[in-house]
Design a protein around this motif. Structure first.
Motif, PDB file in Angstrom:
ATOM      1  N   TYR A  99       6.522  73.858 147.688  1.00 41.85           N
ATOM      2  CA  TYR A  99       7.634  73.028 148.082  1.00 41.85           C
ATOM      3  C   TYR A  99       8.486  73.477 149.058  1.00 41.85           C
ATOM      4  O   TYR A  99       8.873  72.971 150.120  1.00 41.85           O
ATOM      5  N   ARG A 100       8.805  75.090 148.746  1.00 44.19           N
ATOM      6  CA  ARG A 100       9.685  75.812 149.867  1.00 44.19           C
ATOM      7  C   ARG A 100       8.912  75.742 151.210  1.00 44.19           C
ATOM      8  O   ARG A 100       9.336  75.842 152.323  1.00 44.19           O
ATOM      9  N   ALA A 101       7.601  75.997 151.159  1.00 38.05           N
ATOM     10  CA  ALA A 101       6.828  75.874 152.450  1.00 38.05           C
ATOM     11  C   ALA A 101       6.925  74.529 153.085  1.00 38.05           C
ATOM     12  O   ALA A 101       6.897  74.342 154.281  1.00 38.05           O
ATOM     13  N   LEU A 102       7.086  73.578 152.457  1.00 34.79           N
ATOM     14  CA  LEU A 102       7.298  72.104 152.858  1.00 34.79           C
ATOM     15  C   LEU A 102       8.518  71.947 153.649  1.00 34.79           C
ATOM     16  O   LEU A 102       8.654  71.608 154.653  1.00 34.79           O
ATOM     17  N   LEU A 103       9.680  72.499 153.091  1.00 30.66           N
ATOM     18  CA  LEU A 103      10.884  72.756 153.408  1.00 30.66           C
ATOM     19  C   LEU A 103      11.137  73.515 154.707  1.00 30.66           C
ATOM     20  O   LEU A 103      11.759  73.074 155.747  1.00 30.66           O
ATOM     21  N   ARG A 104      10.346  74.599 154.922  1.00 29.11           N
ATOM     22  CA  ARG A 104      10.335  75.381 155.907  1.00 29.11           C
ATOM     23  C   ARG A 104       9.633  74.594 157.104  1.00 29.11           C
ATOM     24  O   ARG A 104      10.114  74.623 158.395  1.00 29.11           O
ATOM     25  N   ALA A 105       8.500  73.937 157.075  1.00 24.11           N
ATOM     26  CA  ALA A 105       7.811  73.249 157.925  1.00 24.11           C
ATOM     27  C   ALA A 105       8.693  72.142 158.360  1.00 24.11           C
ATOM     28  O   ALA A 105       8.559  71.777 159.705  1.00 24.11           O
ATOM     29  N   ALA A 106       9.469  71.790 157.520  1.00 21.99           N
ATOM     30  CA  ALA A 106      10.150  70.416 157.937  1.00 21.99           C
ATOM     31  C   ALA A 106      11.388  70.812 159.193  1.00 21.99           C
ATOM     32  O   ALA A 106      11.597  69.962 159.918  1.00 21.99           O
ATOM     33  N   THR A 107      11.893  72.250 159.089  1.00 25.25           N
ATOM     34  CA  THR A 107      12.767  72.470 160.004  1.00 25.25           C
ATOM     35  C   THR A 107      11.951  73.488 161.382  1.00 25.25           C
ATOM     36  O   THR A 107      12.382  74.102 162.106  1.00 25.25           O
ATOM     37  N   GLY A 108      10.503  73.253 161.198  1.00 25.62           N
ATOM     38  CA  GLY A 108       9.871  73.901 162.349  1.00 25.62           C
ATOM     39  C   GLY A 108       9.671  75.408 162.091  1.00 25.62           C
ATOM     40  O   GLY A 108       9.164  76.272 163.195  1.00 25.62           O
ATOM     41  N   GLN A 109       9.832  75.885 160.926  1.00 23.30           N
ATOM     42  CA  GLN A 109       9.416  77.387 160.439  1.00 23.30           C
ATOM     43  C   GLN A 109       8.221  77.547 159.647  1.00 23.30           C
ATOM     44  O   GLN A 109       8.017  78.760 159.417  1.00 23.30           O
ATOM     45  N   GLY A 110       7.311  76.439 159.739  1.00 24.76           N
ATOM     46  CA  GLY A 110       6.167  76.807 159.012  1.00 24.76           C
ATOM     47  C   GLY A 110       5.018  75.772 159.426  1.00 24.76           C
ATOM     48  O   GLY A 110       5.524  74.782 159.951  1.00 24.76           O
TER      49      GLY A 110
END
Length: 590
Positions: free
Chosen positions: A151-162
């Motif tokens: 889930y945290r990986a999705l959050l990071r990806a949502a802001t362009g950090q993953g």
């Protein structure tokens, strides 16, 4: 100040009252034809609405010295009346808002989050399973510990950090009717022009109907054995478990899954699972993910029942037993405090009472009253029954300031001060001419031809239902770079979406009433105000004029104008910390 006894019926009612009709001048003939054409095309063409606004702007301009009163011929009026009748008979269009579609395509729990975890959209099953409402933050406790990193990986990806664009998550539902846990897909939704992505979380727990195997064979050419492997993969979600269940080697199952993926055009196991879930969900006729009716995302809303049957809804933020402050919302749409606003109020010992004005959310309106009278009845009942007689600070956002000022003049002991946030043309009518076209034209028509404003609002409301709230946000706030920074940020638009739903719950008529309130002339009330009022005027708002602001201070020395830099009509979101600073300081002084 306008005569308080005058009546301004709802636009819906006003439409059936014959306007002042005339035989239009020859020079208006082409404009009238353009109005008729763009009005009818607005049913199927989302861009025709902009043309309709531009044509009415030209119509107002053609009226010469009486620019606010369009000359409407009997022919034009008849065509518009026919269009309104047609609009009433049309079915509600199928929506294609990507966020709402994400939660309506599945019958199980589903929601869409902003990158900071704010719930932008949720369906009824999702409210029960995830324990949240639109506008609130998702409780992280519903994500099983083993799924938190995904889930945290999705959050990071949502802001362009993953790069994690999708995941399978285990959900620990709040309500017991969903079992101890269920699996959900998590994936990103990117909207054009937005600086970050939204995160969709949708249940994969869907029963496998008896006709699904047949559908897979007919639609994708799967063999009966492959359809059974797809069934077991859907249920078990693990290739080793499928191999054990079938009594074959893992290599055999992997080979079969690759063949199934090739036939179904799915590049990954997660894509395969999503497609299977979608096919399975179509077997559940009538079990689409129904959207809930808007309600207070804080879960604190209370209702005041009036003797005439009306209801006044209100909620609160901050410290429940704290120093009372009353805030009235207005255009542009506002509901929840941004960021850590509530925590700041709680720490300061302030209770911010926020009643829903007539027609907004769950507060009903009285169409027999003019718009100011309707607001005053609701405000007085709320102050009497909730706040009591102790003077408090009144905070008004844009048009929400106007009832506070009128009430303060009529009953000086209600408030010890007023904080006015943002421009309202009731305070400075000259600002209407400086506003962007859509705001300027709608405000002019709301004052002179509310039946036209009602028709346009009704058409616009239909567009919002079909194309999503972003259709409205783009048109309302595209003219200023500062506004674009807000509406392109999914964390902010999650709040604005909820506020839009709050305004539009009872239909488009509330929007027209809000425009009419914005035009309410405040000259006499501002002159007679006997308590301090600080006006936070957003310097970048086109409606703000420095000379007019200084004139307010000369009109009444109790009024102090503070020009706020880096702020427009979305000042509530752009300068929320400054607004909270003033609320806390003013409440503490008294």
């Amino acid at each position: 100040m306008s005569d308080p006894k005058s009546k301004t019926p709802l636009a819906d009612q006003q439409f059936f009252l014959s306007p002042e009709l005339s035989e239009s001048r020859d020079t208006d003939h082409d404009i009238d034809l353009s109005i008729i054409a763009s009005t009818y095309r607005s049913v199927v063409d989302e861009h025709a609405f902009d043309e309709m606004v531009a044509n009415w702007e030209a119509k107002l301009a053609s009226s010469g010295d009486d620019a606010e009163y369009p000359k409407v011929s009997k022919r034009l009026f008849g065509q518009l009346l026919t269009f309104r009748d047609t609009l009433e008979k049309l079915d509600i269009p199928a929506g294609n808002d990507p966020l709402k579609l994400a939660v309506s395509e599945v019958p199980g729990p589903a929601m869409v989050l902003s990158p900071n975890g704010n719930i932008a959209v949720i369906n009824i099953a999702g409210e029960r399973a995830f324990g949240g409402r639109q506008g609130a933050f998702m409780d992280m406790a519903v994500i099983a510990p083993r799924s938190l990193e995904d889930y945290r990986a999705l959050l990071r990806a949502a802001t362009g950090q993953g790069n994690a664009a999708q995941a399978i998550l285990t959900i620990l539902p709040i309500a017991g009717d969903f079992g101890e846990s269920f699996l959900a897909e998590g994936y990103l939704i990117r909207l054009p022009g937005q600086s970050g992505a939204h995160i969709a979380i949708r249940s994969l727990e869907i029963a496998w109907g008896p006709r699904i195997a047949e559908r897979l064979q007919q639609a994708f050419g799967l063999t009966s054995a492959e359809a059974e492997v797809a069934h077991q993969f859907f249920l078990l979600r693990n290739l080793d478990a499928v191999a054990t269940q079938r009594g074959v080697s893992l290599l055999t199952v992997r080979t079969q899954i690759k063949t199934i993926m090739a036939k179904m055009g799915t590049p990954s196991n997660i894509d395969l699972m999503r497609l299977l879930a979608m096919i399975a969900s179509r077997e559940h006729v009538g079990l689409r993910g129904e959207a809930p009716v808007w309600h207070d995302p804080l879960g604190r809303e209370k209702l005041i029942a009036m003797p005439d049957g009306r209801k006044i809804a209100w909620t609160w933020m901050g410290a429940r037993r704290g120093v009372p402050v009353v805030m009235l919302r207005g255009l542009p749409m506002t509901y929840l405090l941004p960021g850590d606003g509530e925590a700041r109020l709680r720490d300061a010992g302030i209770c911010l009472y926020v009643p829903s004005r007539p027609g907004h959310g769950n507060s009903t309106m009285d169409p027999s009253l003019d718009v100011m009278g309707d607001n005053l009845v609701a405000l007085r009942a709320f102050l009497d029954q909730v706040v009591g007689r102790r003077p408090c600070l009144g905070v008004g956002v844009a048009s929400g300031t106007l009832p506070l000022v009128v009430e303060a003049v009529a009953n000086p002991m209600r408030f010890h001060g007023i904080l006015a946030v943002g421009y309202s043309c009731g305070i400075d009518p000259s600002g209407i001419q400086r506003l962007p076209r859509i705001q300027r034209t709608m405000l002019q028509l709301a004052g002179s031809a509310p039946w036209v404003a009602e028709l346009m609002a009704k058409s616009g409301h239909r567009m919002m239902r079909q194309h999503g709230l972003d259709w409205y946000l783009e048109r309302a706030f595209r003219h200023m770079p500062l506004n674009q920074q807000i509406v392109r940020n999914p964390d902010w638009t999650a709040l604005i979406r909820n506020a839009c739903e709050h305004l539009l719950k009872q239909g488009h008529a509330t929007f027209v009433r809000e425009l009419q309130l914005s035009r309410y002339r405040m000259d006499a009330a501002l002159r007679d105000l006997a308590i301090p009022m600080r006006y936070l005027a957003p310097a970048e708002d086109p409606g703000i004029d420095i000379a007019s602001c200084k004139q307010l201070e000369r009109l009444n020395p109790m009024i102090a104008v503070e020009l706020v830099s880096d702020a427009t009509d979305l000042i509530f979101y752009q300068r929320s910390e400054l607004i909270l600073d003033h609320i806390i300081a003013s409440a503490r002084r008294n």
